[in-house]
Scaffold this active site. Structure first.
Site, short mmCIF file in Angstrom:
data_model
loop_
_atom_site.label_atom_id
_atom_site.label_comp_id
_atom_site.label_asym_id
_atom_site.label_seq_id
_atom_site.Cartn_x
_atom_site.Cartn_y
_atom_site.Cartn_z
N GLU A 23 -9.92 27.03 -8.52
CA GLU A 23 -9.61 25.87 -9.36
C GLU A 23 -8.40 25.09 -8.83
OE1 GLU A 23 -11.64 24.82 -11.51
OE2 GLU A 23 -12.91 26.60 -11.43
N HIS A 26 -9.54 22.36 -6.48
CA HIS A 26 -9.93 21.13 -7.18
C HIS A 26 -8.70 20.36 -7.66
CE1 HIS A 26 -14.06 22.34 -7.05
NE2 HIS A 26 -13.93 23.34 -7.92
#
Length: 352
Positions: A23, A26
């Site tokens: 994550e 991202h």
């Protein structure tokens, strides 16, 4: 009991680290490309801890088996110029691809650490590093630390060539015929003899003559590890793709599939074997996580990348609501699969 709980907690933390790495890919690229991040979360479900910094919500949630980085305009149309849907295709592509890419980067670093700390660089010497019990070498009195300097009257060079010469001599030895070795131990030369035994590899089914010794090698240098790690990763990716192909087209390995519960169980068990296995399992799962997320399936990063490729070809965005519906259906199917596999994990655990 307490030890078991600690290893289970360690497994959960390790999985949380891999999710956070994914994550964060991202998150980092999204911010660098000018997108507004709404929330960065590790885990799903009710919030355990949360704080807000620079208009971004950060949270740690109850179920540490996933996570998400939510962007403004990710699944809906938004007129804000900082919204994801208003950014060029290449920026959105990089942001989505960055999640799996970070898993590959993490796997690369873990692989380098494994190569430098634990794996031999393929350069061995005729120094005995280990002797297997109940094998001819142990019965003949060969010990760890011995240097084999002669075999059947032939001098053995202290080099990789010398170690290979010994391997060839042992594997080509006639049945039940002893090999006369001269080993050097603490400055003294000792004569020993051992007849190689025929051993079969349970995995490959191949048979060869062995006396039960492991030659001493050296670990990789930093430069060697950096060069070897990509090759090691490619080998593992090929094995994973073969396993996936056999699963999809032949149904092989269906009974061995593991969900979150199964993965935590396996990780908590192998972690007991030491830091090497912790590094190894991080390497394998991170590589697998990056690869699986690139599959062109709805709800996965690969599915989102397919929509972006289509948008780039037709030069027209697909309505966010329609794309969101496809990913929503994909997420429901994925959650259903996870539930089925989790049930299978629990049954296996109960059955021992």
């Amino acid at each position: 009991m307490i030890v078991n709980i600690l290893y289970i907690l360690l497994a959960i933390v390790l999985l949380g680290v891999l999710v956070m790495v994914h994550e964060f890919g991202h998150y980092l690229v999204g911010r660098l490309t000018g997108m507004t991040v709404l929330e960065f979360s590790i885990g799903f479900g009710p919030k355990l801890i949360g704080w807000r910094r620079k208009e971004i919500d950060y949270s740690l949630r109850v179920i540490p088996l996933g996570g998400y980085c939510s962007f403004l305009g990710e699944d809906e149309k938004n007129d804000d110029p900082r919204a994801m849907n208003n950014k060029p295709v290449w920026r959105r592509f990089l942001t989505i691809f960055a999640g799996p890419a970070m898993n590959f980067v993490f796997a690369f670093l873990a692989c380098v650490a494994l190569l430098m700390g634990y794996m031999t660089a393929g350069i061995a010497t005729p120094t005995v590093e280990d002797v297997y019990q109940d094998m001819p070498a142990a019965e003949a009195g060969i010990q760890a630390g011995d240097v084999i300097v002669e075999a059947n009257g032939e001098e053995i060079a202290f080099s990789e060539e010398g170690a290979q010469k010994l391997r060839d001599l042992i594997s080509a030895s006639p049945v039940d015929e002893e090999i006369e070795f001269v080993v050097e131990r603490n400055g003294e030369r000792i004569n020993v003899s051992a007849a190689p035994a025929l051993m079969t590899d349970e995995q490959t089914g191949t048979s060869s003559y062995m006396i039960g010794i492991v030659f001493e090698g050296r670990t990789y240098t930093l430069g060697e590890a950096l060069a070897q790690a990509p090759r090691t990763m490619v080998d593992f990716v090929e094995m994973m793709l073969d396993a996936l192909k056999n699963l999809v087209f032949h149904g092989e390995g269906v009974d061995e599939m593991a969900g979150p519960v199964g993965i935590i169980s396996v990780v908590s068990e192998v972690a007991r074997e030491g830091f090497y296995m912790v590094l190894y399992i991080l390497f394998v799962i991170s590589l697998n996580l990056g690869l699986m997320n690139l599959l062109p399936l709805p709800a996965l990063d690969g599915g989102r990348l397919v929509f972006l490729i289509v948008e780039a070809i037709r030069r027209k965005p697909i309505p966010p609501e329609k794309e969101g519906m496809v990913h929503g259906v994909g997420m429901l199917l994925l959650l259903g699969l996870i539930l089925v596999i989790t049930y299978q994990d629990i049954v296996r655990l109960i059955a021992g």
